[in-house]
Enzyme design. Structure first.
Site, PDB file in Angstrom:
ATOM      1  N   HIS A 179       0.813  -1.218   0.000  1.00 51.12           N
ATOM      2  CA  HIS A 179       0.000   0.000   0.000  1.00 51.12           C
ATOM      3  C   HIS A 179       0.848   1.271   0.000  1.00 51.12           C
ATOM      4  CE1 HIS A 179       1.145  -0.278   4.222  1.00 51.12           C
ATOM      5  NE2 HIS A 179       0.913   1.018   4.295  1.00 51.12           N
TER       6      HIS A 179
HETATM    7  C1  UD1 Z   1      -1.795   5.428   5.878  1.00 48.67           C
HETATM    8  C2  UD1 Z   1      -0.497   5.958   6.468  1.00 48.67           C
HETATM    9  C3  UD1 Z   1       0.602   4.925   6.287  1.00 48.67           C
HETATM   10  C4  UD1 Z   1       0.197   3.607   6.893  1.00 48.67           C
HETATM   11  C5  UD1 Z   1      -1.148   3.179   6.332  1.00 48.67           C
HETATM   12  C6  UD1 Z   1      -1.622   1.933   7.031  1.00 48.67           C
HETATM   13  C7  UD1 Z   1      -0.109   8.378   6.364  1.00 48.67           C
HETATM   14  C8  UD1 Z   1       0.619   9.454   5.656  1.00 48.67           C
HETATM   15  N1  UD1 Z   1      -0.085   7.168   5.760  1.00 48.67           N
HETATM   16  O1  UD1 Z   1      -1.599   5.218   4.492  1.00 48.67           O
HETATM   17  O2  UD1 Z   1       1.787   5.368   6.923  1.00 48.67           O
HETATM   18  O3  UD1 Z   1       1.181   2.647   6.579  1.00 48.67           O
HETATM   19  O4  UD1 Z   1      -2.125   4.207   6.528  1.00 48.67           O
HETATM   20  O5  UD1 Z   1      -2.545   1.219   6.272  1.00 48.67           O
HETATM   21  O6  UD1 Z   1      -0.682   8.604   7.386  1.00 48.67           O
HETATM   22  N2  UD1 Z   1      -9.139   4.479   1.804  1.00 48.67           N
HETATM   23  C9  UD1 Z   1     -10.362   3.898   1.797  1.00 48.67           C
HETATM   24  N3  UD1 Z   1     -10.907   3.521   3.008  1.00 48.67           N
HETATM   25  C10 UD1 Z   1     -10.280   3.698   4.190  1.00 48.67           C
HETATM   26  C11 UD1 Z   1      -9.019   4.305   4.187  1.00 48.67           C
HETATM   27  C12 UD1 Z   1      -8.451   4.678   2.998  1.00 48.67           C
HETATM   28  O7  UD1 Z   1     -10.980   3.712   0.759  1.00 48.67           O
HETATM   29  O8  UD1 Z   1     -10.843   3.313   5.240  1.00 48.67           O
HETATM   30  C13 UD1 Z   1      -8.513   4.855   0.504  1.00 48.67           C
HETATM   31  C14 UD1 Z   1      -8.841   6.271   0.082  1.00 48.67           C
HETATM   32  O9  UD1 Z   1      -8.986   6.271  -1.299  1.00 48.67           O
HETATM   33  C15 UD1 Z   1      -7.580   7.031   0.439  1.00 48.67           C
HETATM   34  C16 UD1 Z   1      -6.483   5.990   0.239  1.00 48.67           C
HETATM   35  O10 UD1 Z   1      -7.099   4.755   0.628  1.00 48.67           O
HETATM   36  O11 UD1 Z   1      -7.385   8.171  -0.357  1.00 48.67           O
HETATM   37  C17 UD1 Z   1      -5.255   6.231   1.081  1.00 48.67           C
HETATM   38  O12 UD1 Z   1      -5.604   6.333   2.462  1.00 48.67           O
HETATM   39  P1  UD1 Z   1      -4.731   7.233   3.486  1.00 48.67           P
HETATM   40  O13 UD1 Z   1      -5.281   7.065   4.835  1.00 48.67           O
HETATM   41  O14 UD1 Z   1      -4.549   8.599   2.950  1.00 48.67           O
HETATM   42  O15 UD1 Z   1      -3.308   6.585   3.399  1.00 48.67           O
HETATM   43  P2  UD1 Z   1      -2.839   5.077   3.505  1.00 48.67           P
HETATM   44  O16 UD1 Z   1      -2.266   4.678   2.191  1.00 48.67           O
HETATM   45  O17 UD1 Z   1      -3.904   4.236   4.086  1.00 48.67           O
HETATM   46  N1  UDP Z   2      -3.373  -6.534   8.668  1.00 47.51           N
HETATM   47  C1  UDP Z   2      -4.613  -7.095   8.945  1.00 47.51           C
HETATM   48  N2  UDP Z   2      -5.422  -7.474   7.894  1.00 47.51           N
HETATM   49  C2  UDP Z   2      -5.025  -7.327   6.605  1.00 47.51           C
HETATM   50  C3  UDP Z   2      -3.743  -6.772   6.328  1.00 47.51           C
HETATM   51  C4  UDP Z   2      -2.950  -6.375   7.392  1.00 47.51           C
HETATM   52  O1  UDP Z   2      -4.979  -7.248  10.109  1.00 47.51           O
HETATM   53  O2  UDP Z   2      -5.801  -7.680   5.701  1.00 47.51           O
HETATM   54  C5  UDP Z   2      -2.545  -6.059   9.792  1.00 47.51           C
HETATM   55  C6  UDP Z   2      -1.169  -6.674   9.909  1.00 47.51           C
HETATM   56  O3  UDP Z   2      -1.217  -7.806  10.727  1.00 47.51           O
HETATM   57  C7  UDP Z   2      -0.335  -5.567  10.522  1.00 47.51           C
HETATM   58  C8  UDP Z   2      -1.042  -4.290  10.104  1.00 47.51           C
HETATM   59  O4  UDP Z   2      -2.306  -4.683   9.565  1.00 47.51           O
HETATM   60  O5  UDP Z   2      -0.371  -5.619  11.930  1.00 47.51           O
HETATM   61  C9  UDP Z   2      -0.229  -3.566   9.074  1.00 47.51           C
HETATM   62  O6  UDP Z   2      -0.970  -2.509   8.559  1.00 47.51           O
HETATM   63  P1  UDP Z   2      -0.549  -1.756   7.248  1.00 47.51           P
HETATM   64  O7  UDP Z   2       0.252  -2.665   6.387  1.00 47.51           O
HETATM   65  O8  UDP Z   2      -1.798  -1.197   6.689  1.00 47.51           O
HETATM   66  O9  UDP Z   2       0.320  -0.539   7.781  1.00 47.51           O
HETATM   67  P2  UDP Z   2       1.863  -0.346   8.140  1.00 47.51           P
HETATM   68  O10 UDP Z   2       2.233  -1.342   9.160  1.00 47.51           O
HETATM   69  O11 UDP Z   2       2.645  -0.476   6.878  1.00 47.51           O
HETATM   70  O12 UDP Z   2       1.915   1.058   8.632  1.00 47.51           O
END
Ligand code: UD1
Ligand code: UDP
Length: 440
Positions: free
Chosen positions: A209
């Site tokens: 992601h």
């Molecule tokens: C965010 C964090 C990242 C973390 C990740 C965990 C920041 C800058 N980034 O990235 O460090 O690793 O979360 O997963 O804070 N969206 C949905 N539904 C949701 C959430 C997001 O559809 O519930 C979609 C939206 O289109 C959104 C995109 O995902 O624009 C990105 O979501 P965003 O929360 O901005 O960043 P992440 O990539 O999730």
């Molecule tokens: N995870 C989960 N379900 C999923 C994918 C990930 O529970 O379908 C959990 C995983 O075990 C880990 C966390 O989500 O603890 C990682 O989240 P993510 O990769 O979104 O964020 P990051 O750790 O890179 O910030």
């Protein structure tokens, strides 16, 4: 004492759950504020249920948006809640926008900030997470660092070791606790059956992601090209909503989804995900949390990045950085499958993130700071009698704690030859070069 926890995304809920639990077990007053950055049920609510923590007291529903807009909305919402609740300390975790917003708002209100998972550095300023970490560390009061390496990052930036607590990572607490819950409920088989992926051999769990992968078409194409050739693997891909959107935008989703050996599924709950990871031959990921969980669960990890702020997993031997390089991905997947000795070495890599008592040490340290009035943020009155910075070669048996009390000094850095060490109280300094501040 009142503790406020600010969180907003899936990994923050998972990694703060053990601390939220520990605070409530001790009967300390607490509030949990959700920024609403993640809002889909399977990215947020599911985790409160799965991890058995109460729903947040506040949700400011910021939703998705540009970094500036999202962070600004968070800051406004957080300020309102903190004005109302007046906590003694605000806890933020990791490196998301909630960490940036929470740390900035609280520190400007003279509320102590405790940064959980502090000190990580990828040294890559193109990552939004690196900016968030550096800013949050800059204004925090207490630093809960997972490893000595992350503590040394902070020492090298000039932070005082007195506020650094090497606690391990709460992800280990979460893994241990929830595998146990899953075992008691007997849900292993059920979890895996629910995924409906047929053959349980050679599972490769894929998550990605990161902006630097999924927002760049060329990188996504390289990774998909590698996946296409991995027909011997049973690839399970719980897809992050960001990744689903971009794959659709690039016109690549159907191509990947149509591959027989690739199972794209919605994000799954934590208990199910732990079962899936534990049953995997390897994980291919750009997730921070999954790099840590893989080494905790003895599963080899190949990381789809060219750098990592979790270098301990690489030096321990459990994680290899493959970037988005197709040849590297294929090479190492094949080695894990065909070279038992190589795979066993990865599986047996020692876990650098502690024993699963990270939440306990974190809350112990907070209680101690509170009891000693160290959470009160006040302007210093007495800057003229501050410290002079010095350097010395130590040639006697003396520990850090004894040197500090004898010299009325605070040690910053310790060099054992070329190697930097963390100045733990009981470290014998004989033969080491130190830098320290001495009260004149
Ligand atoms: C965010 C964090 C990242 C973390 C990740 C965990 C920041 C800058 N980034 O990235 O460090 O690793 O979360 O997963 O804070 N969206 C949905 N539904 C949701 C959430 C997001 O559809 O519930 C979609 C939206 O289109 C959104 C995109 O995902 O624009 C990105 O979501 P965003 O929360 O901005 O960043 P992440 O990539 O999730
Ligand atoms: N995870 C989960 N379900 C999923 C994918 C990930 O529970 O379908 C959990 C995983 O075990 C880990 C966390 O989500 O603890 C990682 O989240 P993510 O990769 O979104 O964020 P990051 O750790 O890179 O910030």
């Amino acid at each position: 004492m009142k503790i406020a926890t600010i969180l907003g995304t899936r990994p923050e809920i998972i990694k703060m759950a053990p601390i939220i639990d520990e605070i409530s077990r001790r009967g300390i007053d607490q509030i949990v504020l959700h920024t609403g950055q993640h809002y889909d049920k399977e990215m947020s609510e599911t985790f409160f249920d799965d991890l058995e923590i109460p729903a947040p007291d506040y949700n400011i529903h910021v939703g998705s948006g540009t970094h500036a807009k999202q962070t600004a909305l968070m800051m406004e919402g957080i300020e309102e809640v903190l004005l109302e609740e007046k906590p003694d300390i605000v806890l933020v975790q990791g490196d998301t926008n909630a960490v940036l917003a929470g740390a900035l708002v609280a520190s400007k209100m003279h509320i102590a900030v405790g940064h959980v998972e502090a000190g990580l550095r990828s040294f890559d300023m193109t990552m939004p997470e690196e900016i968030n970490r550096i800013v949050a560390d800059g204004v925090s009061t207490m630093y809960f660092v997972p490893t000595q390496e992350s503590a040394i990052n902070l020492l090298a930036e000039g932070f005082s070791r007195k506020n650094l607590f090497i606690t391990g990572n709460t992800v280990v607490d979460a893994c241990h606790r929830h595998l146990e819950i899953a075992r008691k409920r007997g849900i292993q088989e059920e979890s895996l059956a629910r995924l409906d992926i047929g053959n349980m051999d050679n599972i490769l769990t894929l998550t990605m992601h990161r902006a630097e992968n999924v927002d760049i078409r060329e990188r996504v194409v390289n990774i998909i090209d590698a996946l296409k050739e991995l027909t011997q693997m049973n690839i399970v891909f719980p897809i992050h909503p960001r990744t689903k959107n971009t794959l659709e935008k690039f016109g690549l989703f159907d191509e990947l989804n149509n591959l027989e050996h690739v199972h794209i599924i919605k994000p799954i709950g934590y208990l199910d995900f732990l079962q899936l990871t534990s049953a995997s031959t390897l994980v291919l990921t750009d997730s921070g949390g999954l790099q840590e969980e893989a080494i905790t669960l003895d599963v080899p990890a190949l990381t789809l990045r060219y750098n990592t702020e979790r270098p301990e997993t690489v030096t321990a031997g459990g994680n290899i950085l493959v970037g988005s390089n197709k040849d590297a991905i294929l090479k190492y997947v094949n080695m894990i499958l065909s070279d038992k000795e190589f795979a066993d070495r990865m599986r047996n890599a020692p876990n650098p993130y502690g024993m699963g008592d990270s939440a306990k040490s974190t809350v112990d340290a907070i209680e101690d700071y509170y009891d000693n009035g160290l959470l009160d943020i006040e302007a210093p009155e007495d800057i003229m009698s501050s410290f002079t910075r010095k350097m010395a070669m130590i040639e006697e048996d003396i520990t850090v704690a004894d040197f500090e009390s004898k010299e009325d000094a605070l040690i910053h850095m310790v060099f054992d030859g070329e190697k930097m060490c963390f100045p733990a109280d009981d470290l014998n300094l004989n033969g080491m070069m130190i830098t320290y501040d001495k009260r004149e």
